[in-house]
Scaffold this motif. Sequence first.
Motif, PDB file in Angstrom:
ATOM      1  N   ALA A 138     -16.007 -43.891 -39.236  1.00  0.00           N
ATOM      2  CA  ALA A 138     -16.958 -42.800 -39.468  1.00  0.00           C
ATOM      3  C   ALA A 138     -17.325 -42.093 -38.163  1.00  0.00           C
ATOM      4  N   PHE A 139     -17.537 -42.869 -37.102  1.00  0.00           N
ATOM      5  CA  PHE A 139     -17.869 -42.260 -35.808  1.00  0.00           C
ATOM      6  C   PHE A 139     -16.693 -41.443 -35.269  1.00  0.00           C
ATOM      7  N   GLY A 140     -15.479 -41.962 -35.453  1.00  0.00           N
ATOM      8  CA  GLY A 140     -14.300 -41.228 -35.015  1.00  0.00           C
ATOM      9  C   GLY A 140     -14.154 -39.909 -35.754  1.00  0.00           C
ATOM     10  N   LEU A 141     -14.365 -39.934 -37.086  1.00  0.00           N
ATOM     11  CA  LEU A 141     -14.254 -38.722 -37.892  1.00  0.00           C
ATOM     12  C   LEU A 141     -15.364 -37.730 -37.556  1.00  0.00           C
ATOM     13  N   LEU A 142     -16.588 -38.239 -37.332  1.00  0.00           N
ATOM     14  CA  LEU A 142     -17.699 -37.356 -36.972  1.00  0.00           C
ATOM     15  C   LEU A 142     -17.403 -36.616 -35.671  1.00  0.00           C
ATOM     16  N   SER A 143     -16.938 -37.349 -34.688  1.00  0.00           N
ATOM     17  CA  SER A 143     -16.604 -36.731 -33.402  1.00  0.00           C
ATOM     18  C   SER A 143     -15.506 -35.691 -33.565  1.00  0.00           C
ATOM     19  N   LEU A 144     -14.518 -36.019 -34.377  1.00  0.00           N
ATOM     20  CA  LEU A 144     -13.399 -35.103 -34.601  1.00  0.00           C
ATOM     21  C   LEU A 144     -13.862 -33.809 -35.268  1.00  0.00           C
ATOM     22  N   LEU A 145     -14.697 -33.919 -36.297  1.00  0.00           N
ATOM     23  CA  LEU A 145     -15.181 -32.737 -37.007  1.00  0.00           C
ATOM     24  C   LEU A 145     -16.013 -31.836 -36.099  1.00  0.00           C
ATOM     25  N   LEU A 146     -16.827 -32.453 -35.233  1.00  0.00           N
ATOM     26  CA  LEU A 146     -17.644 -31.671 -34.312  1.00  0.00           C
ATOM     27  C   LEU A 146     -16.768 -30.879 -33.347  1.00  0.00           C
ATOM     28  N   GLN A 147     -15.717 -31.514 -32.836  1.00  0.00           N
ATOM     29  CA  GLN A 147     -14.835 -30.831 -31.881  1.00  0.00           C
ATOM     30  C   GLN A 147     -14.056 -29.695 -32.522  1.00  0.00           C
ATOM     31  N   VAL A 148     -13.597 -29.923 -33.748  1.00  0.00           N
ATOM     32  CA  VAL A 148     -12.690 -28.963 -34.382  1.00  0.00           C
ATOM     33  C   VAL A 148     -13.430 -27.765 -34.965  1.00  0.00           C
ATOM     34  N   PHE A 149     -14.603 -27.999 -35.541  1.00  0.00           N
ATOM     35  CA  PHE A 149     -15.235 -26.941 -36.322  1.00  0.00           C
ATOM     36  C   PHE A 149     -16.454 -26.283 -35.667  1.00  0.00           C
ATOM     37  N   ILE A 150     -16.882 -26.755 -34.496  1.00  0.00           N
ATOM     38  CA  ILE A 150     -17.999 -26.105 -33.812  1.00  0.00           C
ATOM     39  C   ILE A 150     -17.478 -25.411 -32.560  1.00  0.00           C
ATOM     40  N   PRO A 151     -17.724 -24.119 -32.391  1.00  0.00           N
ATOM     41  CA  PRO A 151     -17.243 -23.401 -31.195  1.00  0.00           C
ATOM     42  C   PRO A 151     -17.802 -24.008 -29.917  1.00  0.00           C
ATOM     43  N   THR A 356      -7.732 -38.871 -31.511  1.00  0.00           N
ATOM     44  CA  THR A 356      -8.938 -39.462 -32.102  1.00  0.00           C
ATOM     45  C   THR A 356      -8.595 -40.374 -33.274  1.00  0.00           C
ATOM     46  N   LEU A 357      -7.716 -39.905 -34.172  1.00  0.00           N
ATOM     47  CA  LEU A 357      -7.358 -40.717 -35.342  1.00  0.00           C
ATOM     48  C   LEU A 357      -6.551 -41.950 -34.948  1.00  0.00           C
ATOM     49  N   LEU A 358      -5.657 -41.803 -33.973  1.00  0.00           N
ATOM     50  CA  LEU A 358      -4.914 -42.978 -33.503  1.00  0.00           C
ATOM     51  C   LEU A 358      -5.857 -44.015 -32.913  1.00  0.00           C
ATOM     52  N   GLY A 359      -6.821 -43.542 -32.112  1.00  0.00           N
ATOM     53  CA  GLY A 359      -7.797 -44.461 -31.536  1.00  0.00           C
ATOM     54  C   GLY A 359      -8.587 -45.184 -32.608  1.00  0.00           C
ATOM     55  N   ALA A 360      -9.050 -44.438 -33.629  1.00  0.00           N
ATOM     56  CA  ALA A 360      -9.805 -45.060 -34.721  1.00  0.00           C
ATOM     57  C   ALA A 360      -8.923 -46.017 -35.518  1.00  0.00           C
ATOM     58  N   ALA A 361      -7.653 -45.636 -35.721  1.00  0.00           N
ATOM     59  CA  ALA A 361      -6.746 -46.484 -36.498  1.00  0.00           C
ATOM     60  C   ALA A 361      -6.461 -47.809 -35.805  1.00  0.00           C
ATOM     61  N   LEU A 362      -6.434 -47.811 -34.477  1.00  0.00           N
ATOM     62  CA  LEU A 362      -6.182 -49.048 -33.735  1.00  0.00           C
ATOM     63  C   LEU A 362      -7.253 -50.109 -34.001  1.00  0.00           C
ATOM     64  N   CYS A 363      -8.439 -49.665 -34.447  1.00  0.00           N
ATOM     65  CA  CYS A 363      -9.505 -50.632 -34.771  1.00  0.00           C
ATOM     66  C   CYS A 363      -9.142 -51.482 -35.989  1.00  0.00           C
ATOM     67  N   PHE A 364      -8.190 -50.996 -36.815  1.00  0.00           N
ATOM     68  CA  PHE A 364      -7.795 -51.718 -38.023  1.00  0.00           C
ATOM     69  C   PHE A 364      -6.550 -52.579 -37.806  1.00  0.00           C
ATOM     70  N   THR A 365      -6.081 -52.656 -36.581  1.00  0.00           N
ATOM     71  CA  THR A 365      -4.887 -53.439 -36.255  1.00  0.00           C
ATOM     72  C   THR A 365      -5.294 -54.733 -35.552  1.00  0.00           C
ATOM     73  N   PRO A 366      -4.353 -55.694 -35.424  1.00  0.00           N
ATOM     74  CA  PRO A 366      -4.673 -56.935 -34.704  1.00  0.00           C
ATOM     75  C   PRO A 366      -4.773 -56.764 -33.189  1.00  0.00           C
ATOM     76  N   LEU A 367      -4.661 -55.518 -32.702  1.00  0.00           N
ATOM     77  CA  LEU A 367      -4.689 -55.261 -31.272  1.00  0.00           C
ATOM     78  C   LEU A 367      -5.981 -55.797 -30.659  1.00  0.00           C
ATOM     79  N   ASP A 368      -5.854 -56.582 -29.603  1.00  0.00           N
ATOM     80  CA  ASP A 368      -7.017 -57.114 -28.893  1.00  0.00           C
ATOM     81  C   ASP A 368      -7.632 -55.990 -28.064  1.00  0.00           C
ATOM     82  N   PRO A 369      -8.865 -55.533 -28.408  1.00  0.00           N
ATOM     83  CA  PRO A 369      -9.438 -54.393 -27.681  1.00  0.00           C
ATOM     84  C   PRO A 369      -9.689 -54.684 -26.212  1.00  0.00           C
ATOM     85  N   ILE A 370      -9.938 -55.944 -25.866  1.00  0.00           N
ATOM     86  CA  ILE A 370     -10.202 -56.286 -24.468  1.00  0.00           C
ATOM     87  C   ILE A 370      -8.930 -56.170 -23.647  1.00  0.00           C
TER      88      ILE A 370
END
Length: 434
Positions: A138-151, A356-370
Motif C-alpha cells: 500500500a505504501f509503495g502504491l501510494l508513493s507511486l500514485l503521488l509521483q505519477v498523478f501530481i504535477p 517502485t513496483l519491483l521494490g514492493a514486489a521484493l517484499c513478497f519474495t524470500p529475499l533477505d532484506p538485510i
Amino acid sequence: MSSLDKITTIVADTQDEPTETWLAKLGPGLITGAADDDPSGIATYSQAGAQFGYGMLWTLFLTFPLMLGIQLISAKIGRVSGHGLATNIRRQYSPALLYAIVGLLLLANVINIAADVAAMGDAMALIAGGPTHLYALAFGLLSLLLQVFIPYRKYVRILKWLTLGLLAYVATVFTVHIPWGEVLLRTVWPHLSWSTAAITMVVAIFGTTISPYLFFWQASQEVEDLHADAQAQALRRKPEQAPRQFRRIKMDTAIGMGFSNLVAFFIMLTTAVTLGAHGITHIDTSAQAAEALRPIAGNFAFALFSLGIIGTGLLAIPVLAGSAAYAMAGAFHWKNSLELAPRAAKKFYAIIVTATLLGAALCFTPLDPIKALYWSAVINGVISVPIMGIMMAMATRRAVMGSLVISRRLRWLGWLCTLVMAAAVLAMFATMAF
C-alpha cells in the motif's frame, strides 16, 4: 554588452524577482537531505548507536562538510548547465561508462526501495497490527500514485511537508534522559577504535550518508525548478542570475544537509542512550529499533520512532525511484520531468513505476532484506567514487559550466569527499576480505 548595460540588466532582474520567504526558497537541498535519512539509513544509525554507544557520533560531524560540498557541486551542475548529471555524462564521456553507472544505480535503488517499503510495512504493523506485506504494498502504491498523478510544483510541496516527519527523531531524544556533558565530550573527543566492526560501521555510515542517488536527484531537481520558472534560464546562458541562485542553492543545501546529519545524530544518540545502555547491541532494521525502544523509553518514544519511519519512507521512495528515472532518461535522451503528464514522458514514468513496483514486489519474495541492503550499500559505495570523480571533472570544465566553474575552495572540498569515499570503499573491501 558594456559594464553599464550589465549592471542595468542585473538591477532590472532583481526588481522583477518575486519576494520570497527563506522557507519558500528551500527545495531540492532540503528534500535531498531529508531523503537521506530513509528507513534503511535509520537502521544503520540505530545499529551504530546500539552497538557503539556514543562512539560513532563524531562521524556525523565529519560527513556534514563532505556531504555539503558534493551536493553543492551536483546542484550547481544542474542549475548552470540546465541538464541533469546523466545527460551531462552522456555528452562528455563514453556511453559504456554511463550505461554501467546507470545500470548499477537502478539496481541499488530498487533494492533500497524494497528495504524501505518493508521497513514502513513493519512500522505500520507495529503501530496498528495487521499484515506487514499488504501495508508495504500500500505504501509503495501510494508513493507511486503521488509521483505519477501530481504535477511537480504541487508534489514538491508535499515532499517539503514530509520532511517534518524527521522531527519525530528530534522529539524522541527529549523523552529520555541524556547525559549531555558526556555526549558532547565523546562527540568532539572520540575514542577511536580500529576493530573490524568499527571500521565496517564507519564505512556503512559514509555509504548511507553520501549516496549516488542523491547526486542525480538534486541536480535534476534544480533543472525541474529551472523549467518551472518562466523567467529562469540555465545560468551559463544567463550568468547575471548566478549570484542570487548560488546564494539560494548554498542556503538550501546547507540547511538540507545540516538537517539530515542532525536527525542522524539524534537517531544514533537515542538508540545509544536506550538500546546500547541496556545491552541491546544488534539491530537489523529500523522497525526492530522502534520495537526495542518500547519497553525502555515508553510507548510515546516508540510511536514517534515508528511514525518517523513511515514519514521518511514516503519521502525517500520518490527520491529513489525518481533519481533512477532521471538517470535512465538522461542516458537514453528521453523526455523527463515530474511536471510533464505521464503520456508526455512515458519512458520516464515507466522507470518510476517499474522501480517502485519491483521494490514492493521484493517484499513478497524470500529475499533477505538485510543482505539485500548490504549489497545495495556495496554497489552505492563502489559507483559513488567514479561518479564523484566525473562530477568534479565536469564542474571544472567550461564545456559544461561555461564561465561558472566551481571555486577553488569547493573544488578542494569535492576532491576531499571523493578521496574519503574512495578510502571508505577500500576499507569496506578490506573488511570483506578478512
